[in-house]
Structures are given as C-alpha cells and as structure tokens.
Design a protein around this motif. Sequence first.
Motif, mmCIF file in Angstrom:
data_model
loop_
_atom_site.group_PDB
_atom_site.id
_atom_site.type_symbol
_atom_site.label_atom_id
_atom_site.label_comp_id
_atom_site.label_asym_id
_atom_site.label_seq_id
_atom_site.Cartn_x
_atom_site.Cartn_y
_atom_site.Cartn_z
ATOM 1 N N MET A 155 29.602 0.907 -65.171
ATOM 2 C CA MET A 155 28.465 0.707 -64.289
ATOM 3 C C MET A 155 27.557 1.935 -64.368
ATOM 4 S SD MET A 155 28.383 -0.042 -60.177
ATOM 5 C CE MET A 155 29.350 -1.509 -60.368
ATOM 6 N N GLU A 156 26.289 1.676 -64.538
ATOM 7 C CA GLU A 156 25.318 2.758 -64.664
ATOM 8 C C GLU A 156 24.968 3.328 -63.289
ATOM 9 O OE1 GLU A 156 20.762 3.457 -66.171
ATOM 10 O OE2 GLU A 156 21.849 1.691 -66.854
ATOM 11 N N ILE A 157 24.976 4.666 -63.196
ATOM 12 C CA ILE A 157 24.609 5.354 -61.960
ATOM 13 C C ILE A 157 23.424 6.259 -62.258
ATOM 14 C CG2 ILE A 157 25.349 7.055 -60.245
ATOM 15 C CD1 ILE A 157 28.183 5.955 -60.539
ATOM 16 N N GLN A 158 22.394 6.195 -61.397
ATOM 17 C CA GLN A 158 21.221 7.046 -61.545
ATOM 18 C C GLN A 158 20.907 7.694 -60.204
ATOM 19 O OE1 GLN A 158 18.698 3.793 -63.195
ATOM 20 N NE2 GLN A 158 18.091 5.380 -64.657
ATOM 21 N N ASN A 159 20.476 8.948 -60.245
ATOM 22 C CA ASN A 159 20.046 9.669 -59.048
ATOM 23 C C ASN A 159 18.532 9.809 -59.057
ATOM 24 O OD1 ASN A 159 22.691 10.023 -58.156
ATOM 25 N ND2 ASN A 159 22.913 11.913 -59.301
ATOM 26 N N TYR A 160 17.929 9.746 -57.873
ATOM 27 C CA TYR A 160 16.484 9.849 -57.715
ATOM 28 C C TYR A 160 16.177 10.806 -56.569
ATOM 29 C CZ TYR A 160 16.645 5.394 -60.224
ATOM 30 O OH TYR A 160 16.906 4.411 -61.140
ATOM 31 N N LYS A 161 14.994 11.438 -56.640
ATOM 32 C CA LYS A 161 14.517 12.287 -55.552
ATOM 33 C C LYS A 161 13.053 11.964 -55.322
ATOM 34 C CE LYS A 161 16.437 16.757 -54.413
ATOM 35 N NZ LYS A 161 16.925 16.223 -53.215
ATOM 36 N N GLY A 162 12.689 11.900 -54.053
ATOM 37 C CA GLY A 162 11.304 11.610 -53.725
ATOM 38 C C GLY A 162 10.847 12.444 -52.544
ATOM 39 N N ASN A 163 9.769 11.989 -51.923
ATOM 40 C CA ASN A 163 9.181 12.682 -50.788
ATOM 41 C C ASN A 163 10.060 12.485 -49.552
ATOM 42 O OD1 ASN A 163 7.373 14.064 -49.200
ATOM 43 N ND2 ASN A 163 6.024 12.309 -48.913
ATOM 44 N N ASN A 164 10.892 13.466 -49.227
ATOM 45 C CA ASN A 164 11.795 13.467 -48.068
ATOM 46 C C ASN A 164 12.974 12.512 -48.202
ATOM 47 O OD1 ASN A 164 10.618 15.493 -46.407
ATOM 48 N ND2 ASN A 164 8.952 14.083 -45.970
ATOM 49 N N TRP A 165 13.306 12.090 -49.411
ATOM 50 C CA TRP A 165 14.471 11.236 -49.622
ATOM 51 C C TRP A 165 15.152 11.565 -50.948
ATOM 52 C CZ3 TRP A 165 14.141 8.474 -54.088
ATOM 53 C CH2 TRP A 165 12.890 8.124 -54.567
ATOM 54 N N SER A 166 16.435 11.231 -51.008
ATOM 55 C CA SER A 166 17.179 11.254 -52.272
ATOM 56 C C SER A 166 17.986 9.971 -52.299
ATOM 57 C CB SER A 166 18.079 12.485 -52.373
ATOM 58 O OG SER A 166 18.989 12.531 -51.306
#
Length: 151
Positions: free
Chosen positions: A1-12
């Motif tokens: 299963m593919e796992i990806q991390n993201y970061k944005g404006n006041n969130w992860s």
Amino acid sequence: MEIQNYKGNNWSARRTGSIYLVSLNNHSNIVETLTDFINVQNIQAGEVTGIGAVSEATLRFFNPATKKYVDKTFKEQMEVTNISENISEIEGKLTLHLHITLGKEDYSALAGHLLEAKIQGAAEFILYPLNTRVIKIKNEETGINLYDFEK
C-alpha cells in the motif's frame, strides 16, 4: 500500500490508500484549515470524522419554522468529542458541512452545525474521499442545501 505525506497551510496529512489522516496545527481554525486541505488535495466529495480540543467555537442552529439559522459563539476550553461532515460543491465551491459535539468542563455538551472553531491543543481527522462529484442546491421548501444528483 502506497503511503504519502503532505504539508500545507496549518495542516499535515498522510495518505494511505485512498484515506487521509489529517492533523491541524494548534491555534488554527478548523473550517478554514480543512477547507484549504480539501482544495489543495482536490477532494470533491467525501466524509470526515474528527476529534480534538478548542478554545472557541461558533455553532449554528437551523430553525425550520423561520428557515433561518441562529449563530452563537462559545469562548471556553472544550473537548471536541466528535466532528462529522461531508464534502460537496455549493455554487461552484468545495464546501464542508460540519456538525460538532463539544464537551464542556462541567461535563455538559453542546452540539450544532460548526461555522468555525479555534484549536487549543489538537485536532485530528480521518478523511474518506469518494470518487465522485456531489452538488448541493438550496431546496426552497426546506431552506436547506440538499444533494442534487441530477447535476
């Protein structure tokens, strides 16, 4: 299963399969920040659940007799015991429809439609995107935005 991390404006966030785990930064606003997340990820429909803690929340209650909403702001530390919501499109804009239950220090609870809340502590969500686009249109009889599957 593919796992990806993201970061944005006041969130992860972490995506595992098609599901997202989302954490909002302390002192950010829940609706504003989750709206940013769904726009960045281009999530057009789905379901979200969440928990956390807030120092302020503005709730909305719909009065069916008048077809009007009444808003009230609560300024105190409260536990978010549940947020449930759906994601749809209203007037061309991705929109969150959130309901919240808040636990107060005296163990009483508040509940209603969430307009906004300021995080004080933590806010964690699980988002289940749906592989579709859902549009809501205001129903004149009820005064509420409802799904329109013909659109």
